[in-house]
Structures are given as structure tokens and as C-alpha cells.
Design a protein around this motif. Sequence first.
Motif, short mmCIF file in Angstrom:
data_model
loop_
_atom_site.label_atom_id
_atom_site.label_comp_id
_atom_site.label_asym_id
_atom_site.label_seq_id
_atom_site.Cartn_x
_atom_site.Cartn_y
_atom_site.Cartn_z
N LEU A 173 1.00 -1.19 0.09
CA LEU A 173 0.05 0.04 0.12
C LEU A 173 0.90 1.53 0.14
O LEU A 173 0.42 2.16 -0.86
CB LEU A 173 -0.83 0.21 1.04
N THR A 174 1.84 1.36 0.84
CA THR A 174 2.73 2.62 0.82
C THR A 174 3.60 2.84 -0.33
O THR A 174 3.30 4.11 -0.59
CB THR A 174 3.85 2.48 2.29
N GLY A 175 4.02 2.00 -0.67
CA GLY A 175 4.69 2.02 -2.20
C GLY A 175 3.76 2.64 -3.08
O GLY A 175 4.23 3.57 -4.04
N GLN A 176 2.60 1.87 -3.27
CA GLN A 176 1.60 2.31 -4.43
C GLN A 176 1.19 3.77 -4.32
O GLN A 176 0.99 4.47 -5.08
CB GLN A 176 0.51 1.41 -4.48
N ALA A 177 0.89 4.02 -3.15
CA ALA A 177 0.45 5.49 -2.50
C ALA A 177 1.32 6.56 -2.91
O ALA A 177 0.99 7.68 -3.70
CB ALA A 177 0.06 5.60 -1.04
N GLY A 181 1.34 9.80 -5.63
CA GLY A 181 1.33 11.25 -4.96
C GLY A 181 0.33 11.20 -3.79
O GLY A 181 -0.03 12.39 -3.87
N ARG A 182 0.00 10.21 -3.16
CA ARG A 182 -0.99 10.39 -2.11
C ARG A 182 -0.21 9.62 -0.73
O ARG A 182 0.55 8.82 -0.93
CB ARG A 182 -2.33 9.48 -2.33
N SER A 183 -0.97 10.01 0.28
CA SER A 183 -0.39 9.46 1.57
C SER A 183 -1.21 7.97 1.74
O SER A 183 -2.26 7.83 0.90
CB SER A 183 -0.91 9.99 2.93
N PRO A 184 -0.48 7.02 2.19
CA PRO A 184 -1.19 5.84 2.37
C PRO A 184 -2.63 5.71 3.00
O PRO A 184 -3.35 5.18 2.52
CB PRO A 184 -0.28 4.93 3.38
N GLU A 185 -3.00 6.79 4.00
CA GLU A 185 -4.19 6.82 4.44
C GLU A 185 -5.18 7.22 3.32
O GLU A 185 -6.36 6.46 3.05
CB GLU A 185 -4.17 7.81 5.61
N ALA A 186 -4.87 8.08 2.63
CA ALA A 186 -5.71 8.62 1.45
C ALA A 186 -5.82 7.61 0.23
O ALA A 186 -6.97 7.41 -0.26
CB ALA A 186 -5.14 9.96 1.01
N HIS A 187 -4.71 6.71 -0.03
CA HIS A 187 -4.90 6.07 -1.11
C HIS A 187 -5.76 4.60 -0.62
O HIS A 187 -6.74 4.29 -1.31
CB HIS A 187 -3.48 5.43 -1.22
N LEU A 188 -5.68 4.30 0.49
CA LEU A 188 -6.70 3.28 1.28
C LEU A 188 -8.15 3.71 1.05
O LEU A 188 -8.98 2.95 0.82
CB LEU A 188 -6.25 2.78 2.52
#
Length: 375
Positions: A173-177, A181-188
Motif C-alpha cells: 500500500l505505501t509504495g503504491q500510494a 502522489g498520495r498518503s497511504p491513508e488517502a490511498h486506502l
Amino acid sequence: MELVLGGAEVLLPGGLVRADLGIAGGLLTKSGSGRRIDLSGFRVLPGIVDLHGDGFERHLAPRRGAMKDLSAGLASAEAELAANGITTAYLAQFWSWEGGMRGRDFALRFLVALKGYRGLGTDLRVQLRFELFLLQDYADFSAAVAEFGVDYVVFNDHLPHQALARGKRPPRLTGQALKGGRSPEAHLAMMQELHRHMTAVAPSVAGLAADLAGDGVALGSHDDATTSLRWQWHKRGVTIAEFPETRSAAESARELGDAIVLGAPNVVRGGSHSGNISAAELVRDGLCDGLASDYHYPAPRQAALMLAEEIGLEPAWALVSQRPAQVLGLTDRGVLKPGKRADLLVLDQDGRIGATIASGRVSYLSGAVAERFLG
């Protein structure tokens, strides 16, 4: 450019024959009046038609945000394509929720750059890979397909549904976020919101597929894992199965009369890197209509030459030339016949590429073959 390529073994319909091959006006001719190039000791084969390749990404964005002028990246990508004998290349560009160079904005930048690009002769086309859960993008996506004359669309679904359904944090998740250009929280949170629209996707994608097919766009699905999934796509008019993950999905495609495109790197490395069905096994069983570069442009040539030792050069090479052209209705290429596009490559006895000619223009030249041309 007018040339006569003489003395080589030429892969014609029916097999290898020692014959002259003429080139004039970007087309193959029965006999030519141009300068004669002695290619004795070499082989001339049809140019490679690559239906899906994303190796261009590293040329357009060697580092995140580093490439401002996409045309320079396209020139670099074309040089690599030519060096690997690819004369028609479908550049597999995402239109995805993943963001970054897979997002909507980058896809539009890419389409503009490709439309304005003037290259060496390689026929650079686009395969737009659309993430089907992007319901809010359907209208914009359809408009872009029409505006830029996109002739091949593949539907993808890269949402980690199992993890999202269980309320789990998806892997990587973190790498994809960060790539998006997003935070992991926003990406999730974004993935969770998209996942919640599960019931609305099926009727929406059916309507989009019908509209695109009505406009003559070829449609494919990506990574079919089950028989039922392939049947669902077929009912929507999506008749190309790209990289089926299982034998049953590939067999369903064949039963339905749908085209099957497999990854050439799978053949070269002796199996799938993610544990899916072996492409070589499917080829042996007649469950393949074309081999694509996927992420590695040398792979189509390598895979075809490997398979040639088992099934013969003509049927093996057809999997990277004639048959991919047939899948997308490109009737002017894929075979070496008078009147067809002058798309070809010259191989030495070790299978190395000495020359690539695309639409009658030399796009790559090296080694002993270069000496023959320059001599």
C-alpha cells in the motif's frame, strides 16, 4: 527508399526460402530496382507486431516527475523497440485510480504527446488500459478514445477486493500510494470507496463496452482467472483475452472464438513470475493467438526463437507477427508479401538483430548487417 535485399533466407508464407525482397514506397515489391544489399548468410523475417508492452514507461518517467518532454521519452522508447525488431507497437498506457503515470492526467498527456510524435517509422499505437471501477471517468474516457483515435482498449481491475472486503490493509500500500502522489491513508480510503461500488460496475462497463465496440474499438480483458469471467466479458463484446491466468480461462476463450494474447516473458523465463499458467504450455496446446512483450521488449523475438525449436520457425514467428496483426485486423502487415508494409527484420545465425526496417525506413542497423548496408 528503394532497395533489393538479396541472398538471404526469407520467411515467406510456406516457410524459409532463399529469395530477393524488394522495397519501394514503404511497401514490399515482387522485384525492386533499387540498390541491392547482399544479405547472404542472414535471415529476413516479418517485423514484430507487439499487442501489449509497457516497457516504454521507464523511458517516459525514469524517475517520478523527471521527464517533462514526453516526446524525448517516446524517441528513446522507439529506439529500444527498433533494436528488438518491433515494427508495430501498442504502448499499454493505464487510465487508472492508481495515479501518477497510471492516472487520468498522465494518460491525457501521453495521448497528446503520441499524437504529435514523428518517429523513425515504427508504427506507435496506444492500448488504453481502463480500470473499470472508475465510474466517474467513463464519459471522459470514452471521449478521449474518440478524440485520439484509440483502436484498442483493455479493461483492468487491480483493486485488491479480497483484502478490502475483509477490512484488511492491502499489501504494498505505501509504495503504491507514494507512486500515486498520495498518503497511504488517502490511498486506502480511495480504494475502499471504489470497492463499495461493486454492484454498479457490471451494468456500467457493459454499456461502455457496447459504445466502444460500436465505434469499432477492439476490446480486451486482462488477467481472466475463471471460465465464468471470460464468458461475462464475451457477452459484453470483449473478445480478446489478454494474459489469462488459468488454463480453463484460456480454453473458454478458444471455445468462444475469442483471441488469446499471452506474455512472451512467460515463455522466456519458463513460466509465470506470479504462479499463473505457463504460456509455453498454452502455445503447445494451440491456446495462443499472439505473444506480447508485456514488460520486456526483447522477449517476443526470444520467445519465438525458443518455440521455433519445438514447433517450427513459421508457426512460432507467426505468433509475434502475422497472428497478432490478425487479432486487431491489421491486414497490411505481419507477412512478407508484395503490397504489404515493408516491416521486417534481419537476423544473423545466432538470432541477433542486425537491421529493422519499418514502413520501408531503416529504424535500426548494427554489426555485420550494417556493414552490408553501408558497403
